[in-house]
Design a protein around this motif. Structure first.
Motif, PDB file in Angstrom:
ATOM      1  N   CYS A  97       6.527  -5.118 -22.558  1.00 27.16           N
ATOM      2  CA  CYS A  97       7.029  -6.442 -22.183  1.00 27.16           C
ATOM      3  C   CYS A  97       8.552  -6.389 -22.045  1.00 27.16           C
ATOM      4  CB  CYS A  97       6.639  -7.469 -23.246  1.00 27.16           C
ATOM      5  SG  CYS A  97       7.392  -9.082 -22.955  1.00 27.16           S
ATOM      6  N   LYS A  98       9.052  -6.875 -20.907  1.00 25.04           N
ATOM      7  CA  LYS A  98      10.498  -6.847 -20.661  1.00 25.04           C
ATOM      8  C   LYS A  98      11.246  -7.785 -21.603  1.00 25.04           C
ATOM      9  CE  LYS A  98      10.910  -5.464 -15.834  1.00 25.04           C
ATOM     10  NZ  LYS A  98      11.070  -5.934 -14.456  1.00 25.04           N
ATOM     11  N   HIS A 134      -0.952  -6.460 -24.348  1.00 23.77           N
ATOM     12  CA  HIS A 134      -1.065  -7.379 -23.211  1.00 23.77           C
ATOM     13  C   HIS A 134      -2.510  -7.752 -22.906  1.00 23.77           C
ATOM     14  CE1 HIS A 134       2.949  -5.697 -22.539  1.00 23.77           C
ATOM     15  NE2 HIS A 134       3.206  -6.795 -21.850  1.00 23.77           N
ATOM     16  N   TYR A 135      -2.649  -8.931 -22.308  1.00 23.38           N
ATOM     17  CA  TYR A 135      -3.916  -9.293 -21.662  1.00 23.38           C
ATOM     18  C   TYR A 135      -3.780  -8.933 -20.184  1.00 23.38           C
ATOM     19  CZ  TYR A 135      -4.731 -12.331 -25.708  1.00 23.38           C
ATOM     20  OH  TYR A 135      -4.905 -12.825 -26.974  1.00 23.38           O
ATOM     21  N   SER A 190      -1.761  -9.439 -12.963  1.00 21.91           N
ATOM     22  CA  SER A 190      -0.594  -9.348 -13.843  1.00 21.91           C
ATOM     23  C   SER A 190      -1.019  -9.154 -15.290  1.00 21.91           C
ATOM     24  CB  SER A 190       0.234 -10.633 -13.776  1.00 21.91           C
ATOM     25  OG  SER A 190       0.843 -10.763 -12.524  1.00 21.91           O
ATOM     26  N   TYR A 191      -0.108  -8.586 -16.057  1.00 18.81           N
ATOM     27  CA  TYR A 191      -0.304  -8.483 -17.500  1.00 18.81           C
ATOM     28  C   TYR A 191       0.363  -9.688 -18.152  1.00 18.81           C
ATOM     29  CZ  TYR A 191      -1.283  -3.569 -16.434  1.00 18.81           C
ATOM     30  OH  TYR A 191      -1.806  -2.403 -15.927  1.00 18.81           O
ATOM     31  N   GLN A 192      -0.204 -10.146 -19.277  1.00 18.17           N
ATOM     32  CA  GLN A 192       0.452 -11.207 -20.032  1.00 18.17           C
ATOM     33  C   GLN A 192       0.647 -10.744 -21.470  1.00 18.17           C
ATOM     34  OE1 GLN A 192      -0.525 -15.366 -19.332  1.00 18.17           O
ATOM     35  NE2 GLN A 192      -0.765 -15.628 -21.550  1.00 18.17           N
ATOM     36  N   SER A 245       4.964 -13.708 -21.796  1.00 19.82           N
ATOM     37  CA  SER A 245       5.694 -13.320 -20.592  1.00 19.82           C
ATOM     38  C   SER A 245       4.789 -12.471 -19.690  1.00 19.82           C
ATOM     39  CB  SER A 245       6.937 -12.545 -21.021  1.00 19.82           C
ATOM     40  OG  SER A 245       7.562 -11.976 -19.925  1.00 19.82           O
ATOM     41  N   ARG A 246       4.926 -12.668 -18.380  1.00 15.47           N
ATOM     42  CA  ARG A 246       4.046 -11.955 -17.452  1.00 15.47           C
ATOM     43  C   ARG A 246       4.742 -10.783 -16.757  1.00 15.47           C
ATOM     44  NH1 ARG A 246       0.603 -16.902 -14.693  1.00 15.47           N
ATOM     45  NH2 ARG A 246      -0.399 -17.534 -16.647  1.00 15.47           N
ATOM     46  N   THR A 247       3.983  -9.748 -16.545  1.00 12.40           N
ATOM     47  CA  THR A 247       4.475  -8.558 -15.847  1.00 12.40           C
ATOM     48  C   THR A 247       3.514  -8.252 -14.713  1.00 12.40           C
ATOM     49  OG1 THR A 247       5.282  -7.682 -17.963  1.00 12.40           O
ATOM     50  CG2 THR A 247       5.085  -6.111 -16.150  1.00 12.40           C
TER      51      THR A 247
END
Ligand SMILES: [Zn+2]
Length: 305
Positions: free
Chosen positions: A31-32, A39-40, A47-49, A55-57
């Motif tokens: 996670c940035k 992550h989910y 996207s990853y959460q 926060s989303r990636t």
């Protein structure tokens, strides 16, 4: 991966994305915002959460594809082209193969992949016995140099490249005949002939002070004995070319031939990128079809900026 298995496995954008996600999951997502690695996966958003901060990636974010507008399919075809042959392709040829109208995005993509290859190889150091020498590569003089030296458009100059090769001496038990077996290589552009730069380049390329380094008697090598186990230097002649520095010389001449055959011209600031690709493939010469997946992984773990 050959052209038939590539075509069978990557039939559309989705199959490329799913493969990319699978490889990225194996590398782990960070996670940035909070550096968490849990992550989910948001199926509908690709996207990853983050489980800690929400926060989303996106699938591309944090990889070399981050700011690219090209599809995963285009990236995958390019990774395939770059990994499928020893020889390599120019960006112009890749653009033609992909049937894309604009050159700049292709050029940027290919350079990012070459940068990723270099970053991947920078993770590893050389150990044991190392051959080292410098090669002079023909490049285009920079516009600045062309102006100041009045040398005209398209004039050629030489760029100095330091090549290092792990090279183990093997003796045949029956005949006592010795030969050198090579493993991994490194190639770095040098901007000066000063010993300082040689020392920095060599020190960042080797594992520890147990190293034995073979060179010719150039004055750039005066300090090497201070930081390696043994520095063996020999006068440059036909014998050293054939024996002591055999593999660096083979690598230098192969790289030169490869570049002449593949690229129309090489600008000084991009020479390192071409060397990255050449050395990346040379170091993985026994990987066979696995090199495709490795290059996908390199594009995930590399820093895209
Ligand atoms: Zn987070």
């Amino acid at each position: 991966m050959n052209i038939f298995s590539f075509g069978a496995e990557f039939t559309d954008e989705k199959s490329c994305r799913l493969h990319f996600k699978e490889q990225r999951d194996k590398q782990g997502v960070i996670c940035k915002r909070c550096q968490s690695t849990d992550h989910y996966w948001l199926i509908n958003k690709w996207s990853y959460q983050c489980k800690s901060c929400n926060s989303r990636t996106s699938l591309r974010s944090g990889t070399i594809m981050e700011s690219s507008k090209l599809s995963f399919m285009i990236w995958y075809k390019t990774i395939f082209l770059l990994s499928a042959t020893k020889k390599g392709f120019s960006s112009k040829e890749i653009q033609r193969q992909l049937g894309l109208k604009r050159y700049e995005p292709v050029w940027a993509m290919v350079h990012k992949l070459r940068k990723a290859m270099g970053q991947r190889d920078d993770r590893y150091t050389l150990e044991g016995m190392i051959e080292m020498d410098e090669g002079y590569f023909t490049i285009e003089a920079s516009e600045q140099a062309q102006k100041t030296q009045k040398s005209g458009r398209g004039s050629k100059i030489k760029s100095n490249v330091m090549i290092m090769a792990e090279s183990t001496v093997l003796e045949d038990i029956d005949t006592g005949k010795q030969e050198r077996q090579c493993r991994y290589f490194k190639a770095k552009v040098l901007t000066s002939h000063k010993a300082d730069q040689t020392d920095d380049t060599l020190q960042s390329a080797i594992d520890n002070d147990q190293t034995i380094v073979f060179t010719d008697q150039s004055t750039s090598y005066v300090n090497i004995a201070d930081y390696v186990e043994v520095h063996m230097s020999e006068k440059s002649n036909e014998q050293t070319t054939k024996e002591t520095l055999k593999w660096v010389h083979i690598a230098i001449s192969n790289a030169k031939r490869n570049f002449v055959g593949t690229y129309h011209k090489i600008k000084a600031k991009y020479l390192q990128l071409y060397l990255n690709e050449f050395v990346y493939k040379l170091n993985r010469r026994y990987f066979g079809e696995k090199i495709f997946d490795r290059l996908v992984i390199a594009s995930i773990t590399a820093n895209g900026h």
